[in-house]
Design a protein around this motif. Structure first.
Motif, PDB file in Angstrom:
ATOM      1  N   ASP A  16       9.745  -8.909  -7.580  1.00  0.00           N
ATOM      2  CA  ASP A  16       8.896  -8.586  -6.436  1.00  0.00           C
ATOM      3  C   ASP A  16       7.637  -7.942  -6.988  1.00  0.00           C
ATOM      4  O   ASP A  16       7.707  -6.898  -7.646  1.00  0.00           O
ATOM      5  CB  ASP A  16       9.640  -7.629  -5.501  1.00  0.00           C
ATOM      6  N   SER A  32       5.429  -6.172  -5.811  1.00  0.00           N
ATOM      7  CA  SER A  32       5.139  -4.807  -5.370  1.00  0.00           C
ATOM      8  C   SER A  32       6.003  -3.777  -6.081  1.00  0.00           C
ATOM      9  O   SER A  32       5.832  -2.577  -5.890  1.00  0.00           O
ATOM     10  CB  SER A  32       5.337  -4.680  -3.859  1.00  0.00           C
ATOM     11  N   ASN A  52       1.774 -12.241   0.619  1.00  0.00           N
ATOM     12  CA  ASN A  52       2.393 -12.289   1.944  1.00  0.00           C
ATOM     13  C   ASN A  52       1.477 -11.536   2.906  1.00  0.00           C
ATOM     14  O   ASN A  52       0.786 -10.602   2.498  1.00  0.00           O
ATOM     15  CB  ASN A  52       3.781 -11.647   1.910  1.00  0.00           C
ATOM     16  N   SER A 101       2.016  -6.780  -1.441  1.00  0.00           N
ATOM     17  CA  SER A 101       2.374  -8.079  -2.021  1.00  0.00           C
ATOM     18  C   SER A 101       1.200  -8.723  -2.745  1.00  0.00           C
ATOM     19  O   SER A 101       1.410  -9.574  -3.617  1.00  0.00           O
ATOM     20  CB  SER A 101       2.884  -9.028  -0.933  1.00  0.00           C
TER      21      SER A 101
END
Length: 254
Positions: A65, A67, A95, A116
């Motif tokens: 991910d 983030s 996103n 994101s």
């Protein structure tokens, strides 16, 4: 194969959509690939497809991910452990709460885009720099025409992407002396989401196409990927800090 033989390219969101098209373009040019994303099954399928289609190309993947700074660091460390080098990082994944007006945005909507997109780009750039410095490599960050033109319903998305453009320009200045180049691409691309939108709103789609001088949406591999291959190659060794609009002429600027 091509001009990037022996190079290693990491693409965020490389398991689907634009990212997969980019991966195909780089595989065609001879680069080995690292693709990252949040869904293991998509990464596995992408690896299988690319290695099956492009002989001699090796694809590694990491579930990460963007983030999450620790997951980003692990993906980069895994890349260098696997291939021994890193030549290009492409920050493609993003996103957002698309279609939501500014006044209807929640903090959660805004955070979704910022974390994101902007934070993910920051983390990948920050922790990739030491490897890119060794290879005299490059970064390609994805922004959007929504930020350049102020498209309605795209406030958080545009904000994140314009933040990425600012970050990219600063990095180009700071990293130029080390031979690391940073450029930005703003694409207009036919994706799975756009195909669905075309089917649901055919009249609006045709109106959109009519506003594009070249009369079509871009192809992820042929129109966007090949330009990114150029940007990561020695042919673009004097190009850094630039924003390149790949929008079929709809992003015309003076």
């Amino acid at each position: 194969m091509g001009k990037l033989n022996g190079k290693v390219v990491l693409i965020t969101g490389g398991g689907q959509g634009i990212g997969f098209g980019l991966a195909e373009a780089f595989a065609e040019a001879g680069a080995n690939l690292v693709i990252t994303g949040r869904t293991l099954s998509k990464l596995e399928r992408a690896k299988e497809k690319i290695e099956g289609k492009y002989s001699g190309i090796k694809v590694a993947y990491f579930v990460a991910d963007g983030s999450n700074e620790e997951e980003v660091k692990a993906a980069l460390e895994g890349t260098v452990k696997e291939f021994g080098r890193l030549d290009t990082v492409i920050n493609n994944a993003q996103n957002s709460a698309s279609g939501v007006t500014l006044v209807d945005h929640t903090v959660e909507d805004f955070d979704k885009a910022i974390y994101s997109g902007l934070y993910a780009t920051f983390f990948y750039m920050k922790h990739a720099f030491k490897y890119l410095k060794e290879s005299k490599g490059s970064v390609i960050n994805f922004a959007t025409g929504a930020g350049l033109s102020g498209r309605a319903g795209q406030s958080s998305y545009a904000a994140a992407k314009e933040g990425i453009r600012g970050l990219s320009r600063v990095a180009a200045t700071e990293w130029g002396p080390d031979g690391v180049r940073v450029n930005v691409v703003c694409p207009l691309v036919m994706t799975e989401g756009l195909i669905k939108w075309k089917e649901e709103y055919p009249e609006l789609y045709e109106k959109t196409i009519q506003s594009i001088p070249l009369g079509r949406m871009g192809d992820p591999k042929d129109d966007i990927g090949r330009v990114c291959v150029f940007l990561s190659s020695d042919d673009a060794s004097y190009l850094t800090g630039e924003t390149i609009t790949l929008q079929g002429g709809s992003g015309l600027r003076p």
